[in-house]
Motif scaffolding. Structure first.
Motif, PDB file in Angstrom:
ATOM      1  N   THR A  68       8.201  30.157 -23.437  1.00 33.15           N
ATOM      2  CA  THR A  68       8.743  30.923 -24.565  1.00 33.15           C
ATOM      3  C   THR A  68      10.249  31.077 -24.378  1.00 33.15           C
ATOM      4  O   THR A  68      10.698  31.376 -23.271  1.00 33.15           O
ATOM      5  CB  THR A  68       8.103  32.324 -24.626  1.00 33.15           C
ATOM      6  OG1 THR A  68       6.688  32.169 -24.706  1.00 33.15           O
ATOM      7  CG2 THR A  68       8.586  33.111 -25.830  1.00 33.15           C
ATOM      8  N   VAL A  69      11.027  30.885 -25.446  1.00 34.90           N
ATOM      9  CA  VAL A  69      12.471  31.058 -25.360  1.00 34.90           C
ATOM     10  C   VAL A  69      12.780  32.548 -25.244  1.00 34.90           C
ATOM     11  O   VAL A  69      12.479  33.325 -26.147  1.00 34.90           O
ATOM     12  CB  VAL A  69      13.202  30.460 -26.578  1.00 34.90           C
ATOM     13  CG1 VAL A  69      14.704  30.719 -26.496  1.00 34.90           C
ATOM     14  CG2 VAL A  69      12.915  28.974 -26.711  1.00 34.90           C
ATOM     15  N   GLU A  70      13.363  32.940 -24.116  1.00 33.60           N
ATOM     16  CA  GLU A  70      13.680  34.339 -23.847  1.00 33.60           C
ATOM     17  C   GLU A  70      15.137  34.677 -24.131  1.00 33.60           C
ATOM     18  O   GLU A  70      15.472  35.818 -24.422  1.00 33.60           O
ATOM     19  CB  GLU A  70      13.372  34.670 -22.382  1.00 33.60           C
ATOM     20  CG  GLU A  70      11.925  34.417 -21.973  1.00 33.60           C
ATOM     21  CD  GLU A  70      10.940  35.355 -22.626  1.00 33.60           C
ATOM     22  OE1 GLU A  70      11.328  36.429 -23.097  1.00 33.60           O
ATOM     23  OE2 GLU A  70       9.744  35.001 -22.672  1.00 33.60           O
ATOM     24  N   ASP A  71      16.031  33.693 -24.009  1.00 35.75           N
ATOM     25  CA  ASP A  71      17.462  33.953 -24.153  1.00 35.75           C
ATOM     26  C   ASP A  71      18.173  32.631 -24.386  1.00 35.75           C
ATOM     27  O   ASP A  71      17.609  31.562 -24.160  1.00 35.75           O
ATOM     28  CB  ASP A  71      17.996  34.619 -22.874  1.00 35.75           C
ATOM     29  CG  ASP A  71      19.328  35.332 -23.059  1.00 35.75           C
ATOM     30  OD1 ASP A  71      19.878  35.313 -24.179  1.00 35.75           O
ATOM     31  OD2 ASP A  71      19.817  35.922 -22.079  1.00 35.75           O
ATOM     32  N   ILE A  72      19.416  32.695 -24.839  1.00 37.68           N
ATOM     33  CA  ILE A  72      20.302  31.534 -24.942  1.00 37.68           C
ATOM     34  C   ILE A  72      21.575  31.900 -24.197  1.00 37.68           C
ATOM     35  O   ILE A  72      22.145  32.971 -24.409  1.00 37.68           O
ATOM     36  CB  ILE A  72      20.646  31.191 -26.411  1.00 37.68           C
ATOM     37  CG1 ILE A  72      19.387  30.836 -27.203  1.00 37.68           C
ATOM     38  CG2 ILE A  72      21.688  30.082 -26.481  1.00 37.68           C
ATOM     39  CD1 ILE A  72      18.754  29.505 -26.856  1.00 37.68           C
ATOM     40  N   ILE A  73      22.020  31.012 -23.318  1.00 35.35           N
ATOM     41  CA  ILE A  73      23.230  31.237 -22.527  1.00 35.35           C
ATOM     42  C   ILE A  73      24.278  30.212 -22.954  1.00 35.35           C
ATOM     43  O   ILE A  73      23.979  29.021 -23.042  1.00 35.35           O
ATOM     44  CB  ILE A  73      22.949  31.075 -21.017  1.00 35.35           C
ATOM     45  CG1 ILE A  73      21.834  31.999 -20.554  1.00 35.35           C
ATOM     46  CG2 ILE A  73      24.237  31.257 -20.207  1.00 35.35           C
ATOM     47  CD1 ILE A  73      22.171  33.460 -20.566  1.00 35.35           C
ATOM     48  N   VAL A  74      25.494  30.673 -23.202  1.00 33.65           N
ATOM     49  CA  VAL A  74      26.611  29.798 -23.515  1.00 33.65           C
ATOM     50  C   VAL A  74      27.594  29.922 -22.362  1.00 33.65           C
ATOM     51  O   VAL A  74      28.073  31.022 -22.073  1.00 33.65           O
ATOM     52  CB  VAL A  74      27.292  30.202 -24.846  1.00 33.65           C
ATOM     53  CG1 VAL A  74      28.465  29.293 -25.148  1.00 33.65           C
ATOM     54  CG2 VAL A  74      26.283  30.175 -25.981  1.00 33.65           C
ATOM     55  N   THR A  75      27.875  28.803 -21.689  1.00 35.59           N
ATOM     56  CA  THR A  75      28.794  28.859 -20.556  1.00 35.59           C
ATOM     57  C   THR A  75      30.233  28.828 -21.046  1.00 35.59           C
ATOM     58  O   THR A  75      30.551  28.119 -21.992  1.00 35.59           O
ATOM     59  CB  THR A  75      28.561  27.691 -19.581  1.00 35.59           C
ATOM     60  OG1 THR A  75      28.828  26.463 -20.251  1.00 35.59           O
ATOM     61  CG2 THR A  75      27.144  27.691 -19.047  1.00 35.59           C
ATOM     62  N   PRO A  76      31.116  29.599 -20.421  1.00 38.27           N
ATOM     63  CA  PRO A  76      32.502  29.649 -20.886  1.00 38.27           C
ATOM     64  C   PRO A  76      33.284  28.376 -20.591  1.00 38.27           C
ATOM     65  O   PRO A  76      34.166  28.014 -21.357  1.00 38.27           O
ATOM     66  CB  PRO A  76      33.093  30.836 -20.135  1.00 38.27           C
ATOM     67  CG  PRO A  76      32.200  31.077 -18.985  1.00 38.27           C
ATOM     68  CD  PRO A  76      30.847  30.550 -19.367  1.00 38.27           C
ATOM     69  N   GLU A  77      32.968  27.678 -19.519  1.00 32.62           N
ATOM     70  CA  GLU A  77      33.761  26.516 -19.131  1.00 32.62           C
ATOM     71  C   GLU A  77      33.543  25.313 -20.034  1.00 32.62           C
ATOM     72  O   GLU A  77      34.473  24.591 -20.341  1.00 32.62           O
ATOM     73  CB  GLU A  77      33.444  26.107 -17.682  1.00 32.62           C
ATOM     74  CG  GLU A  77      33.849  27.126 -16.649  1.00 32.62           C
ATOM     75  CD  GLU A  77      32.796  28.223 -16.476  1.00 32.62           C
ATOM     76  OE1 GLU A  77      31.628  28.021 -16.875  1.00 32.62           O
ATOM     77  OE2 GLU A  77      33.162  29.291 -15.966  1.00 32.62           O
ATOM     78  N   LYS A  78      32.322  25.066 -20.434  1.00 36.63           N
ATOM     79  CA  LYS A  78      32.008  23.843 -21.172  1.00 36.63           C
ATOM     80  C   LYS A  78      31.421  24.114 -22.551  1.00 36.63           C
ATOM     81  O   LYS A  78      31.099  23.186 -23.264  1.00 36.63           O
ATOM     82  CB  LYS A  78      31.028  22.994 -20.371  1.00 36.63           C
ATOM     83  CG  LYS A  78      31.578  22.518 -19.055  1.00 36.63           C
ATOM     84  CD  LYS A  78      30.554  21.670 -18.348  1.00 36.63           C
ATOM     85  CE  LYS A  78      31.050  21.244 -16.986  1.00 36.63           C
ATOM     86  NZ  LYS A  78      30.056  20.476 -16.268  1.00 36.63           N
ATOM     87  N   ALA A  79      31.248  25.360 -22.914  1.00 32.87           N
ATOM     88  CA  ALA A  79      30.605  25.718 -24.181  1.00 32.87           C
ATOM     89  C   ALA A  79      29.256  25.019 -24.308  1.00 32.87           C
ATOM     90  O   ALA A  79      28.859  24.587 -25.374  1.00 32.87           O
ATOM     91  CB  ALA A  79      31.508  25.419 -25.373  1.00 32.87           C
TER      92      ALA A  79
END
Length: 133
Positions: A68-79
C-alpha cells in the motif's frame, strides 16, 4: 487509454518536480513564481497525491496485492520521487515500509502495478526509516 495513462504519469512527475524545485530552492530564481496557465492545464489533468495515490494498494502482474502506498518522498538534490510502500503484516501489525522509485510503477485500470513484484521480494528490500525531525 495508454496515452492517457502516460500523460497522467508525466503530469505527476512534473508536479513532483515543480514541488521539489520550489520547496528546496537554495537561491532566489529570476522569473515567474508559480506555474503558467498551460502548466496549470496539464497539472489539472494529473493525479493528486493526497486524493488519488496515498493509501492506494499496489499490485503485481498477477493482480496480487503486494503493498500500500503510505507516502511520497521528493528528494531535494535530484527532484526524484519515491513511493513509500507498506508491505507485510496483518491488520497493521508487523508491517514495514520500503522505498520504490515512482517511475517503476505503471497504472493499469486505475490500479498501481509494480511489474515483477512479489510480497517476498518487497519484504526483502531494505526497510525505509524516516530521519527524526
Amino acid at each position: 487509454m495508454l496515452h492517457a495513462k502516460k500523460h497522467l504519469i508525466v503530469a505527476l512527475a512534473m508536479a513532483l518536480s515543480l514541488i521539489a524545485a520550489t520547496a528546496f530552492a537554495q537561491t532566489p530564481v529570476a522569473g515567474t513564481i508559480g506555474v503558467t496557465v498551460e502548466e496549470g492545464k496539464i497539472l489539472a489533468k494529473g493525479w493528486s497525491i493526497k486524493k488519488d495515490i496515498l493509501g492506494m494498494d499496489v499490485y503485481n502482474d498477477a493482480n496480487d496485492k503486494v503493498g500500500t502506498v503510505e507516502d511520497i518522498i521528493v528528494t531535494p538534490e535530484k527532484a526524484t520521487s519515491y513511493a513509500i510502500v507498506g508491505v507485510g503484516g496483518f491488520l497493521g501489525m508487523g508491517e514495514r515500509e520500503v522505498a520504490i522509485p515512482v517511475n517503476q510503477f505503471k497504472m493499469n485500470n486505475k490500479r498501481i502495478v509494480l511489474h515483477g513484484a512479489t510480497k517476498d521480494a518487497l519484504k526483502n528490500l531494505p526497510e525505509f526509516k524516516y530521519i527524526n525531525n
